[in-house]
Design an enzyme around this catalytic site. Structure first.
Site, short mmCIF file in Angstrom:
data_model
loop_
_atom_site.label_atom_id
_atom_site.label_comp_id
_atom_site.label_asym_id
_atom_site.label_seq_id
_atom_site.Cartn_x
_atom_site.Cartn_y
_atom_site.Cartn_z
N GLU A 136 0.85 -1.19 0.00
CA GLU A 136 0.00 0.00 0.00
C GLU A 136 0.89 1.25 0.00
O GLU A 136 1.84 1.32 0.79
CB GLU A 136 -0.91 0.01 1.22
CG GLU A 136 -1.96 1.10 1.17
CD GLU A 136 -2.88 1.08 2.39
OE1 GLU A 136 -4.08 1.36 2.24
OE2 GLU A 136 -2.38 0.79 3.50
N GLY A 269 4.88 0.97 10.91
CA GLY A 269 3.49 0.73 11.27
C GLY A 269 3.04 -0.68 11.03
O GLY A 269 3.77 -1.65 11.28
N MET A 271 0.11 -3.30 8.48
CA MET A 271 -0.58 -3.40 7.20
C MET A 271 -1.57 -4.53 7.24
O MET A 271 -1.24 -5.65 7.64
CB MET A 271 0.45 -3.60 6.08
CG MET A 271 -0.17 -3.65 4.70
SD MET A 271 -1.02 -2.10 4.29
CE MET A 271 -2.28 -2.69 3.19
N GLU A 272 -2.80 -4.26 6.75
CA GLU A 272 -3.94 -5.13 6.92
C GLU A 272 -4.08 -6.18 5.84
O GLU A 272 -5.20 -6.54 5.44
CB GLU A 272 -5.22 -4.29 6.95
CG GLU A 272 -5.55 -3.56 5.65
CD GLU A 272 -4.98 -2.16 5.53
OE1 GLU A 272 -5.44 -1.39 4.68
OE2 GLU A 272 -4.05 -1.84 6.30
N ASN A 273 -3.01 -6.77 5.34
CA ASN A 273 -3.11 -7.78 4.30
C ASN A 273 -4.07 -8.88 4.74
O ASN A 273 -3.93 -9.44 5.83
CB ASN A 273 -1.74 -8.38 4.01
CG ASN A 273 -0.66 -7.33 3.86
OD1 ASN A 273 -0.73 -6.48 3.00
ND2 ASN A 273 0.32 -7.39 4.74
N HIS A 305 -7.26 -2.38 14.83
CA HIS A 305 -7.35 -1.57 13.61
C HIS A 305 -7.13 -2.43 12.38
O HIS A 305 -7.91 -2.39 11.42
CB HIS A 305 -6.32 -0.44 13.67
CG HIS A 305 -6.38 0.51 12.53
ND1 HIS A 305 -6.97 1.75 12.62
CD2 HIS A 305 -5.90 0.43 11.25
CE1 HIS A 305 -6.86 2.38 11.46
NE2 HIS A 305 -6.21 1.60 10.62
N GLU A 306 -6.05 -3.21 12.39
CA GLU A 306 -5.74 -4.03 11.21
C GLU A 306 -6.79 -5.12 11.00
O GLU A 306 -7.13 -5.45 9.85
CB GLU A 306 -4.34 -4.63 11.33
CG GLU A 306 -3.23 -3.62 11.56
CD GLU A 306 -3.28 -2.44 10.60
OE1 GLU A 306 -3.59 -2.63 9.41
OE2 GLU A 306 -3.03 -1.30 11.04
N HIS A 309 -9.90 -3.84 9.34
CA HIS A 309 -9.71 -3.67 7.90
C HIS A 309 -10.10 -4.92 7.11
O HIS A 309 -10.39 -4.83 5.92
CB HIS A 309 -8.24 -3.38 7.59
CG HIS A 309 -7.90 -1.93 7.59
ND1 HIS A 309 -8.57 -0.99 6.85
CD2 HIS A 309 -6.89 -1.25 8.22
CE1 HIS A 309 -8.02 0.20 7.02
NE2 HIS A 309 -7.00 0.07 7.85
N GLU A 328 -9.48 3.89 6.23
CA GLU A 328 -8.71 4.21 7.43
C GLU A 328 -9.55 4.85 8.53
O GLU A 328 -9.37 4.55 9.71
CB GLU A 328 -7.53 5.11 7.06
CG GLU A 328 -6.55 4.47 6.10
CD GLU A 328 -5.94 3.18 6.63
OE1 GLU A 328 -6.06 2.89 7.82
OE2 GLU A 328 -5.34 2.44 5.82
#
Length: 891
Positions: A136, A269, A271-273, A305-306, A309, A328
């Protein structure tokens, strides 16, 4: 330039990728083969997709409409400037199903983007490598040729060839593993559901796994570097809770069979893969026995948070990057909702209000932007990952939820998700769904007024003849931009306009919560609500003899500033203890913001601080801390004793009543207030007693048999204690902090020692810490050290000189997101002379103008404008500062 210069043609669409990639984390290159199943909707003379930094060695295309066709070679043309590759077959391809086959190689770089190498040093002192991904916004094209836009969703079948002994992870669960003739093994993963390229993930490295937890049919585990298994239980607990919470809240099952949470030592940070979320290790791994409540709440928030997503972003995705806030902001809103349920004692929404203040501050600038703006070039998408997308977006959603009711709001979100499963959406799709759920067509224009216009409103409250009038205008921290871009005296409109939400004269549609708080009794049960538009609203006053006071942001969830006239403000200050926690915070924050903007006297804020005590929410002390930071950087030498006296008179009695540690059986939430009090008393007020006690606590913390991070009694205040010790220390303290930074017992210990080094004051120690940014510091830490040191009184000028002199070395080595973090520190580069006069920002502006940062430039402009706002405040207030603080200290 037209949009087709940046957007791919739509006549050719991928439906399935079959990727086979050979990855050795210690090798400089990787090699891949891909087969992409395509649907061609109209005759195509060429196939165009994205590619960046890849060398393509072969490409062919064959028909798949009537069985496997014969491959025909394609001519390959790379366009590095536009990050595209064009495959041209010998003749145009008719509509139908086709398969594109490509062989290629790529560079395994170190820039924390695409498919890159992360390095770490194990407990045995040996450096090892992990190959991992960060795609991203638009970096999947650096790992394989692809249609790297969010609405080109496709399924992915991935296999990875990896060296023996290494773990391989991708989005789907592993379904086969076979040895390779030359050594190593081939790992195949289950095909994914349709998804965007930016959430594809690969990880290859010497990783270990926690035990697998079955969360109602979803396999959950944490992967980490060797020896860190004892730091995984908290992440598993939060992960399992979040999976169940979101499944129930959204009323949709988790969209996959497994979820890996992967901890990587050196990255930015998380990442929401889908199925393989990747985190920097400090946001996932934690020792619960030595972590503070703030550490745990922060990590829980990132994990939630992730995982949020996986529904909002992965399952349902924005069509293009202008809608990134749909991902987001909602993930932020949902992680706060989840963590509030997971641990109510953390009072997550109160803590988040401090982050909301960051967005309100930026929204008070002329260089702000609407939440959603047009995005054309890929680099413009990077600038969208800021406080306006995250904090403002989530705050606006919270305000709307409170206005329409939590149940109806959730029903609207469920309706939205169900209607767009595995598809792509625009902002209007969400508003339509919420409007239908609440049966209120006014939601669309209300939300448009918040999402598509820049800035934040100021709600002004005045009382005359017993009646109260509410009106609105735009809140701005300065009158207008000068010709050189800095704030000046003219009242020009925002140069970015008000987005597509209409002209400035239209105003916002503001959902207002109103409540009367009784100075002599408990607060009212629930607020009344109205929508304030362009025209003022006049309310009946309180009955004769009624001592209650009006709160115009009842509950404290409204995303707007308030300014009360003198009579209303006096009532609120007198009744401060009767206000709810978030109401106290908004009153303090808005009063300070008005003083910073010059539309309210600083004396009002100084007066209000006398009502802040140990019973207030810790977030209120954050506002006081923000004021003290600015005064500490700018006060004249002659006035410094007055500042120290004011700090001591304000904070010492509160710290004495709170104590340095929470009593047995009490939670640690007030440790946030303790930390601010200890830090400001020790660092700013230079209180000898606080410094002595901090040194004793610091020695106690590291008194364990192995010298580790041992002190349990000071968990919540450890960072503040270390800051005080550093500010009063020298070479010995630096040596100790550096040693513990380089060989920490946990990621949180590394962060604490990094942050402590920033507080060192001696010039040679400041220089040594800065030199570590060139060698000896983890890449992810460089940006934070430079950003925060730019804002310190003792290190700011040296940090600026260091950054300017080493620009050519530092900047190319930093990912774009790190560049913004560094440059945000410029907003605190307020440099004062001994007499209290301040230097102009012209030299900084000139240098930045000569070194533009492309799509991030607007974020840099915001930092520079905020710097000038602070400079204007100091020039305006410095003459009377001693008097204001003396009067406040004597109340």
């Amino acid at each position: 330039m037209t949009d087709d210069q940046y957007r791919l043609p739509r006549a050719v669409r991928p439906v399935r990728y079959e990727l086979s990639i050979s990855i050795d984390p210690d090798a400089p290159h990787f090699a891949g083969t891909e087969r992409v199943e395509l649907i061609i909707s109209e005759s195509a003379a060429e196939i165009v997709c994205n590619s960046a930094g890849l060398a393509i060695t072969h490409a062919s295309v064959r028909s798949a409409s009537e069985g496997p066709g014969t491959p025909v070679a394609c001519r390959v043309h790379l366009d590095p400037a536009r990050e595209r590759v064009t495959f041209t077959p010998p003749a145009p391809l008719p509509p139908g199903r086709w398969v594109l086959e490509v062989d290629y190689t790529g560079v395994l770089g170190d820039m924390l983007r695409g498919l890159y190498r992360s390095r770490f040093t194990g407990d045995d002192g040996v450096e090892r490598s992990i190959a991992t991904t960060q795609f991203e916004s638009t970096d999947a094209r650096r790992a394989f040729p692809c249609w790297d836009e969010p609405d080109f969703k496709a399924a992915f079948a991935v296999s990875l060839d990896v060296p023996a002994g290494l773990t391989a992870v991708s989005n789907g669960p592993e379904i086969a593993c076979t040895p390779l003739p030359g050594g190593g093994r081939r790992v195949r993963f289950e095909q994914t559901p349709p998804m965007s390229t930016y959430i594809v993930a690969f990880v290859v490295g010497p990783l270990e796994s926690s035990a697998v937890i079955d969360v109602d049919g979803v396999a959950l585990r944490v992967l980490h570097v060797p020896g860190k298994g004892h730091l995984t239980p908290f992440a598993l607990t939060v992960g399992a809770y979040a999976l169940r919470f979101f499944r129930d809240w959204f009323d949709i099952p988790y969209p996959g069979p497994k979820l890996d949470l992967v901890a990587i030592p050196d990255r930015l940070g998380a990442m929401e893969n889908l199925g393989a979320a990747i985190f920097v290790d400090s946001a996932l791994l934690v020792d619960e026995t030595s972590a503070s409540a703030a550490d745990l709440a922060r990590i829980a928030g990132v994990i939630a948070h992730e995982i949020a997503h996986m529904w909002f972003g992965d399952l349902v995705t924005m069509k293009w990057w202008n809608g990134i806030w749909l991902n987001e902001a909602f993930a932020s809103f949902m992680h706060l909702t989840c963590v509030s349920s997971f641990e109510p004692g953390w009072q997550t929404w109160s803590d988040y209000a401090s982050q909301r203040d960051e967005a309100l501050r930026i929204d008070g600038l002329h260089s702000t932007r609407p939440i959603e703006i047009p995005v054309r070039r890929p680099d413009e998408a990077e600038a969208m990952f800021d406080v306006l997308t995250y904090q403002k977006g989530a705050s606006v959603l919270r305000m709307i939820e409170q206005h329409v009711g939590a149940d109806r709001f959730r029903d609207g979100v469920r309706r939205y998700l169900q209607a767009h499963l595995f598809a792509n959406t625009e902002t209007s799709d969400l508003w339509d769904a919420i409007g239908a759920a609440v049966d209120d067509a006014s939601i669309l224009p209300m939300m448009d007024s918040w999402v598509f216009r820049a800035g934040v409103p100021l709600v002004e409250v005045s009382r005359q003849d017993g009646a109260v009038t509410l009106s609105q205008r735009r809140f701005q921290l300065s009158d207008g931009p000068r010709a050189d871009g800095a704030p000046g005296d003219s009242a020009e409109d925002c140069p970015h306009g008000d987005g597509t939400g209409g002209g400035q004269e239209d105003g916002w549609l503001i959902p207002i919560g109103l409540a009367y708080r009784n100075a002599a009794g408990p607060a009212a049960a629930s607020p009344s609500r109205l929508v304030l538009g362009r025209e003022p609203v006049r309310l009946a006053g309180r009955p004769a003899g009624d001592s209650s006071v009006l709160v115009a942001n009842a509950g404290g969830h409204g995303y707007y500033r308030t300014r009360y006239d003198a009579e209303c403000l006096a009532d609120l200050v007198a009744s401060f203890a009767q206000l709810e926690d978030l109401e106290q915070l908004t009153l303090a924050s808005d009063t300070w913001a008005c003083a910073l903007a010059g539309i309210g006297p600083l004396a009002d804020f100084a007066w209000l601080t006398t009502r802040i005590d140990e019973n207030c929410d810790p977030a209120v002390w954050n506002v006081v801390h923000d004021c003290i930071l600015l005064l500490d950087r700018t006060v004249a030498d002659a006035d410094r004793p007055v500042l120290r006296t004011w700090c001591s008179s304000l904070m010492s009695p509160v710290l004495e009543r709170l104590g340095w540690q929470a009593p047995a059986g009490q939670g640690g939430r007030q440790d946030a207030a303790r930390s601010i009090l200890i830090r400001d008393l020790g660092v700013v007020a230079a209180d000898a007693g606080v410094i002595e006690r901090a040194r004793a606590a610091f020695a106690r913390q590291f008194a364990g048999p192995d010298g580790g991070d041992q002190g349990s009694g000071d968990l919540g205040t450890r960072g503040a204690i270390m800051a005080v010790v550093a500010s009063a220390g020298g070479a010995a303290e630096l040596a100790e902090f550096r040693a513990r930074y380089e060989r920490p017992a946990s990621p949180q210990e590394r962060q604490r020692n990094r942050d402590a080094m920033i507080e060192l004051r001696q010039p040679d120690q400041v220089a040594e810490v800065l030199s570590m940014c060139l060698a000896g510091m983890r890449g992810e830490d460089v940006a934070d050290v430079l950003r925060r040191m730019l804002g310190t009184r003792q290190g700011g000028p040296a940090a600026w000189d260091f950054l300017r002199d080493n620009w050519a070395t530092l900047i190319p080595a930093q990912p774009e997101k790190s560049l913004w973090r560094i440059m945000s520190g410029l907003s605190w580069l307020v440099r004062a002379e001994p007499d209290g006069s301040v230097r102009d920002s012209g030299d900084v502006r000139s240098f930045v103008a000569d070194h533009p940062l492309g799509g991030l430039q607007q974020l840099v402009d915001q930092s520079l404008e905020l710097l000038d706002v602070r400079l204007s405040f100091v020039r305006r207030e410095r003459a009377g500062l001693s008097h204001v603080l003396s009067v406040a200290g004597g109340r």
